[in-house]
Design a protein around this motif. Structure first.
Motif, mmCIF file in Angstrom:
data_model
loop_
_atom_site.group_PDB
_atom_site.id
_atom_site.type_symbol
_atom_site.label_atom_id
_atom_site.label_comp_id
_atom_site.label_asym_id
_atom_site.label_seq_id
_atom_site.Cartn_x
_atom_site.Cartn_y
_atom_site.Cartn_z
ATOM 1 N N GLU A 205 31.509 -31.762 4.013
ATOM 2 C CA GLU A 205 32.084 -31.232 2.779
ATOM 3 C C GLU A 205 31.704 -29.753 2.680
ATOM 4 O OE1 GLU A 205 33.926 -32.843 0.478
ATOM 5 O OE2 GLU A 205 33.869 -34.771 1.547
ATOM 6 N N MET A 206 32.727 -28.899 2.532
ATOM 7 C CA MET A 206 32.499 -27.464 2.399
ATOM 8 C C MET A 206 32.640 -27.075 0.925
ATOM 9 S SD MET A 206 31.921 -24.608 4.114
ATOM 10 C CE MET A 206 32.526 -24.869 5.794
ATOM 11 N N ILE A 207 31.693 -26.307 0.405
ATOM 12 C CA ILE A 207 31.725 -25.860 -0.989
ATOM 13 C C ILE A 207 32.692 -24.685 -1.118
ATOM 14 C CG2 ILE A 207 30.375 -24.882 -2.877
ATOM 15 C CD1 ILE A 207 27.928 -26.298 -1.786
ATOM 16 N N ASP A 208 33.648 -24.824 -2.062
ATOM 17 C CA ASP A 208 34.646 -23.777 -2.302
ATOM 18 C C ASP A 208 34.249 -23.034 -3.573
ATOM 19 O OD1 ASP A 208 36.795 -22.152 -2.475
ATOM 20 O OD2 ASP A 208 38.298 -23.741 -2.775
ATOM 21 N N ARG A 209 33.566 -21.917 -3.420
ATOM 22 C CA ARG A 209 33.068 -21.187 -4.583
ATOM 23 C C ARG A 209 34.173 -20.419 -5.312
ATOM 24 N NH1 ARG A 209 27.628 -21.230 -4.552
ATOM 25 N NH2 ARG A 209 26.551 -21.593 -2.576
ATOM 26 N N GLY A 210 35.269 -20.087 -4.635
ATOM 27 C CA GLY A 210 36.290 -19.249 -5.272
ATOM 28 C C GLY A 210 37.516 -20.027 -5.682
#
Length: 562
Positions: A205-210
């Protein structure tokens, strides 16, 4: 604060590409806390990115030990063979280290711009069956991962073993900076042919900050943490050509290794041993590129004039993060049977050097020992009379003492004294004989019983003690009781090997050999007839002319190590 603590410096990798990071680990033993050392000496060749600390406490056999590890992330500034100088920490100084920095790695052109990708590579694509190579898996990712699963490769029929823990660092590929998780494996193909290792799939799982659709909420105020997006990445499959051993190798064990050494410990420094006393030797082999399980069982060649009892073998395997190193060792108790010269023959072990592609032989030269007789005297040299002792014993013969001369002179001048002395002596002898006959007549039975029963009772006690021990499972106690009983009849005996030499019964000799194997070989022996039955009627001693000097027991495992 630790003062003059035991310190050590290590690198998680010794060969990197420009743009990658490497971790310098400072290990401080028996320390609770220390100050970060002065790192200014690293500024010329490295960028110091960050530091971290990790402490551990262990208790082994009631002894407590602590270790503090300071991790320093470094990024090389240029290519070449860089030196990490000695650093002073906790009152001690580390050893300098070397690091090779190659040009930037742009091999992942097809994956450029991806947030996550996986690489897999073998250190060699052409190996021999049984040869260990290095198989490396690297996970590259940019941004932040919120967990993930990186499975182990499927090596099929090959042996796969992970080396150490995962290594984390940073690397640059085609102008993109990535976090890297590197995992190393020892890969050993078992059979000749083509070995295909399928690709492995990473799921995370990759964190999407934007994420503009995430205005934030109670658990994610202001969109600080962002949403997570599933990501996957596959590594390419790897094919390895596995060759069979050379056709002319022969029947010896196939041992493809990077290096191999053979050693023998326990030989006396003065090259002297005593007959009947055990000589304990330890034979061991170390091989880089092989596990301990792949090493052959060690044995000694047949030794003339001695009986060999081997212990159980032991093996172990450790790794240095890149190569396996197998260790195998075995102890041997050697019993010389007679005085003289005992020669331990040459010991050899044939192996294949995978670095040079040549057949090699590890050798321990033959070694001769002087076997002394059981009383400590050397068999080849007969005891020589001491001059002082010989002169002292001859003195009364060649020069009578003045007292003797005076007595003879007096006796010749006064014969009546000699007659009187003889008469008194005869009277004393007659009185003693008369008293003995009178005492014997009054109590004949107790006297005879005492004369007969005293040695018989002692022999019976020793025999009964052995029979009691023979009914149990304590092999050392059985051996001691049997030797004590035999020495009760023949006090000159010193060990069971000498007892066996003097026996005429094959059954009794074989059972003694089985008892010695049970005592020294570490495993039970199958005995068709028990000890008590074989020795129920006592010892079957040989006649003097039948005594043999060689041991009737054949040596255990009398084959040559090759």
């Amino acid at each position: 604060m630790a003062v003059a603590a035991k310190v050590q410096a290590t690198l998680d990798r010794t060969d990197v590409h420009l743009g990658e990071t490497v971790t310098l680990n400072l290990h401080i033993g028996d320390a609770v806390s220390v100050n970060t050392p002065d790192l200014s000496a690293l500024d010329r060749d490295f960028d110091v990115l960050r530091t971290s600390t990790n402490s551990s406490l262990s208790i082994v056999n009631g002894r407590q030990s602590a270790e503090l590890i300071i991790g320093i992330a470094l990024r090389p500034k240029h290519e070449g063979d860089l030196k990490i100088p000695a650093l002073t920490i906790a009152g001690s100084q580390t050893s300098p280290l070397s690091l090779h920095v190659g040009p930037a790695d742009n091999s992942a052109g097809a994956d450029a711009g991806k947030d996550v990708f996986v690489e897999a590579a073998a250190s060699s694509n052409r190996v021999y069956a049984g040869q260990q190579i290095l198989y490396t898996v690297r996970l590259f990712y940019s941004g932040d991962l919120d967990g993930g699963n990186l499975p182990n490769p499927d090596a099929g029929d090959a042996e796969l073993r992970q080396l150490g823990n995962d290594i984390s660092y940073e690397a640059v590929r085609n102008g993109h900076r990535y976090h890297v998780v590197e995992r190393r494996y020892a890969l050993t193909p078992r059979h000749a042919g083509v070995l295909t290792i399928p690709g492995i799939e990473f799921q995370g799982e990759m964190i999407d900050r934007g994420n503009p659709n995430d205005p934030g909420g109670f658990f994610n105020p202001g969109g600080l943490f962002g949403n997570t997006t599933p990501v996957t990445a596959d590594s390419p499959q790897v094919k390895i050509q596995v060759q069979a051993p050379p056709a002319d190798w022969g029947k010896t064990s196939w041992l493809p290794a990077r290096s191999l050494s053979l050693s023998l410990q326990g030989l006396p420094s003065d090259d002297k041993i005593s007959a009947g006393q055990p000589l304990n030797l330890r034979l061991s082999v170390n091989a880089q590129g092989l596990s301990g399980d792949a090493l052959p069982s060690l044995s000694l060649p047949a030794i003339d004039g001695a009986t060999v009892y081997p212990d159980q073998p032991s093996t172990s395997t450790h790794d240095d993060g890149q190569w396996l190193t197998g260790h195998s060792e075995r102890g041997f108790a050697i019993f010389p049977q007679h005085a003289g010269v005992l020669t331990i023959p040459e010991i050899t072990l044939t192996w294949f050097d995978v670095q040079s592609g040549q057949k090699r032989i590890a050798t321990i030269p033959s070694h001769s020992l002087t076997v002394l007789a059981a009383n400590g005297a050397q068999a080849a040299a007969a005891p020589s009379p001491q001059p002082g002792l010989a002169a002292s014993s001859a003195a009364p013969v060649s020069a009578p003492s003045p007292v003797t001369e005076q007595t003879a002179s007096t006796a010749s001048s006064t014969p009546w004294r000699r007659i009187a002395l003889c008469s008194i002596a005869l009277w004393l002898i007659s009185s003693a004989v008369f008293a003995w006959l009178y005492w014997r007549k009054r109590s004949p039975a107790p006297a005879k019983a005492k004369q007969r029963l005293e040695p018989v009772d002692s022999a019976r006690a020793l025999r009964q003690a052995f029979l009691d021990a023979a009914r149990g499972d304590d092999h050392p106690a059985q051996a001691r009781r049997l030797l004590a009983w035999a020495r009760g009849e023949r006090p000159e005996l010193r060990n069971l090997g000498q007892v066996a030499e003097l026996l005429a019964s094959d059954e009794q000799r074989v059972v003694i050999g089985q008892l010695q194997r049970e005592q020294y070989a570490g495993g039970p022996a199958e005995r068709r007839i028990d000890l008590a039955t074989v020795f129920a009627h006592g010892f079957a001693w040989r006649q003097d002319k039948q005594v043999e000097t060689e041991s009737p027991l054949p040596p255990l495992y009398p084959f040559k190590l090759d």
